[in-house]
Design an enzyme around this catalytic site. Structure first.
Site, PDB file in Angstrom:
ATOM      1  N   LEU A  45       0.826  -1.210   0.000  1.00 12.30           N
ATOM      2  CA  LEU A  45       0.000   0.000   0.000  1.00 12.30           C
ATOM      3  C   LEU A  45       0.856   1.254   0.000  1.00 12.30           C
ATOM      4  O   LEU A  45       0.488   2.265  -0.588  1.00 12.30           O
ATOM      5  CB  LEU A  45      -0.916   0.013   1.236  1.00 12.30           C
ATOM      6  CG  LEU A  45      -1.986  -1.067   1.310  1.00 12.30           C
ATOM      7  CD1 LEU A  45      -2.705  -1.000   2.648  1.00 12.30           C
ATOM      8  CD2 LEU A  45      -2.980  -0.936   0.162  1.00 12.30           C
ATOM      9  N   PHE A  50       9.846   4.940   8.561  1.00  9.87           N
ATOM     10  CA  PHE A  50      10.093   3.880   9.540  1.00  9.87           C
ATOM     11  C   PHE A  50       9.564   2.518   9.114  1.00  9.87           C
ATOM     12  O   PHE A  50       9.892   1.512   9.729  1.00  9.87           O
ATOM     13  CB  PHE A  50       9.421   4.224  10.882  1.00  9.87           C
ATOM     14  CG  PHE A  50       9.970   5.447  11.556  1.00  9.87           C
ATOM     15  CD1 PHE A  50      11.069   6.125  11.075  1.00  9.87           C
ATOM     16  CD2 PHE A  50       9.351   5.938  12.700  1.00  9.87           C
ATOM     17  CE1 PHE A  50      11.568   7.258  11.698  1.00  9.87           C
ATOM     18  CE2 PHE A  50       9.843   7.070  13.346  1.00  9.87           C
ATOM     19  CZ  PHE A  50      10.954   7.728  12.838  1.00  9.87           C
ATOM     20  N   ASP A 170       0.849  16.030  14.520  1.00  5.98           N
ATOM     21  CA  ASP A 170       1.205  16.047  13.096  1.00  5.98           C
ATOM     22  C   ASP A 170      -0.031  15.944  12.206  1.00  5.98           C
ATOM     23  O   ASP A 170      -0.063  15.169  11.253  1.00  5.98           O
ATOM     24  CB  ASP A 170       2.188  14.915  12.768  1.00  5.98           C
ATOM     25  CG  ASP A 170       2.873  15.133  11.413  1.00  5.98           C
ATOM     26  OD1 ASP A 170       2.906  16.287  10.933  1.00  5.98           O
ATOM     27  OD2 ASP A 170       3.368  14.146  10.832  1.00  5.98           O
TER      28      ASP A 170
END
Length: 448
Positions: A45, A50, A170
């Site tokens: 996907l 990370f 974020d």
């Protein structure tokens, strides 16, 4: 880039195959099994700094899930442990699944040639709001659609802030995912996809590198075409008036907040510098301390972007001034002068402001109130601009403590406009016109 559970993944460069080494990514092939055969990899996907994320088939529930496989080095394992802790709290606190936040289905460790990889199994969601904006050709969404999306995001924020004590840190378009894909054929359930339950015959051991040159050439060609289209679209200067878009008909606009890799508890802050640049709150730039209101600032930037198709602030460094200082100047041009006590209260205030609360290196600002900006640049009607500005401006207060909470935002008349009569809307508009007129008189107009 967020890849928490998105179907869209990254459209930029691939993750780089030199990262498939000790401490790095785990090479996955279609049909690979995880957790003792419980999850079977179907297709990639996306990827992030990370981790990589794969569509997987959950053989126990017979549902598709997003499998996030973290790099194996110790620092990434620590980051994963923190994210799992946060996601577990989120999921446990919302058993009815009504809070508009992504759910953690499972987590485990997977041993591979590059080390032990922490893995998270998340519910499968659709495209990000960034993909939605791109699909809509960077035009502003109809305001009723913006309201619908805003209600979901605020429901998620209210839950995170008020019930869990979590700051996302974020929030941006990439980190809000639609419940389902824009293109039904990319949704494994809606498209009637048959799950792959074993590794296909002839899939070579080097599955991670197969056809990589061809894939990169196709990606570059797609990007080149996209750049040409964007350039042509931007040659017209100002945006066309927002119109109801038939392109979005039939798309489920319900969405969820995702990507909690940098989230933190309000009483245990993890970092001084948070948030992606364009969504960063002034208190973060000035290092004067942050909490839940920093998320509210980012949310306001998202709402503006949904309604206009453009970012609210895109700062750039220039001759003699930094990106941070340009960012502060852009904020003040749109929102008015920052109060002196706020401008001078941060650990980094002296880098940007003099003792009078004026910017040191960008001296002449050209003020333009938000409602006029919406009318002049984006061709909003006066009424729409006034009502939208009335909703957004309190969220963009330079004093964080004065910003409304997510719970208070959810009660705002602009979000509940269908509950108002036409007379009430007209009355509210006339009062707001007077108020904005008074504000404009107080703002000096210079030239930057």
């Amino acid at each position: 880039m967020s890849c928490s559970s998105s179907s869209s993944g990254s459209e930029d460069e691939d993750e780089g195959f030199d990262s498939y080494r000790k401490g790095g990514y785990h090479a996955v092939r279609v049909g690979d099994s995880f957790a003792g055969g419980l999850y079977i990899a179907q297709r990639k996907l996306g990827w992030g700094q990370f981790s990589t994320v794969w569509l997987a088939y959950d053989t126990r529930s017979s549902k598709y899930v997003a499998l996030k496989i973290q790099k194996s080095a110790p620092q990434f394992s620590q980051a994963a442990a923190h994210e799992i802790e946060v996601l577990s709290a989120i999921t446990e606190g919302d058993p009815a699944n009504v809070k508009c936040v992504v759910r953690l289905v499972d987590h485990f460790k997977h041993a591979g040639p590059n080390g032990q990889h922490p893995c998270m199994v998340l519910e499968f969601l659709g495209d990000s709001l960034l993909q939605l904006i791109k699909y809509n050709r960077y035009k502003g969404l109809e305001l009723n659609r913006v309201r619908e999306i805003c209600k979901c995001i605020l429901t998620g924020l209210d839950y995170l802030h008020r019930e869990l004590g979590l700051i996302h840190t974020d929030l941006k378009l990439e980190n809000i995912l639609l419940y389902s894909t824009i293109n039904p054929t990319k949704d494994p359930t809606r498209s009637g996809m048959t799950p792959i339950l074993a590794r296909p015959e002839g899939n070579p051991n080097g599955g991670a590198t197969i056809n990589i040159i061809e894939k990169k050439l196709k990606q570059r060609a797609r990007r080149a075409v996209a750049r040409i289209s964007e350039r042509r679209a931007s040659m017209g200067g100002f945006a066309a008036p927002p119109k109801p878009s038939r392109r979005l008909d039939g798309i489920d606009l319900r969405c969820k907040v995702v990507d909690f890799g940098s989230a933190c508890w309000a009483d245990k802050l993890l970092a001084e510098e948070i948030q992606t640049r364009q969504y960063r709150a002034p208190e973060v730039i000035l290092q004067s301390g942050y909490s839940f209101p920093a998320d509210i600032w980012s949310f306001a930037c998202i709402a503006f972007e949904l309604a206009t198709g453009e970012m609210m602030f895109t700062p750039k460094s220039g001759q003699g001034f930094s990106e941070d200082e340009d960012h502060l100047a852009l904020m003040m041009e749109l929102l008015g002068k920052m109060p002196r006590k706020i401008a001078t209260s941060g650990a980094r205030s002296k880098d940007y402001f003099d003792r009078y609360g004026d910017l040191k290196r960008i001296r002449r600002l050209k003020y333009r109130p938000l409602d006029r900006f919406l009318v002049d640049k984006f061709n909003f009607s006066d009424t729409d601009a006034l009502e939208f500005a009335k909703f957004l401006c309190p969220l963009l207060d330079f004093e964080p403590d004065r910003r409304p909470t997510a719970q208070q935002c959810l009660q705002h008349p602009w979000l509940n406009v269908e509950n108002l009569t036409q007379d009430e809307v007209k009355s509210a508009s006339s009062v707001e016109k007077m108020s904005v007129g008074m504000t404009n008189l107080q703002i000096k107009v210079g030239k930057r």
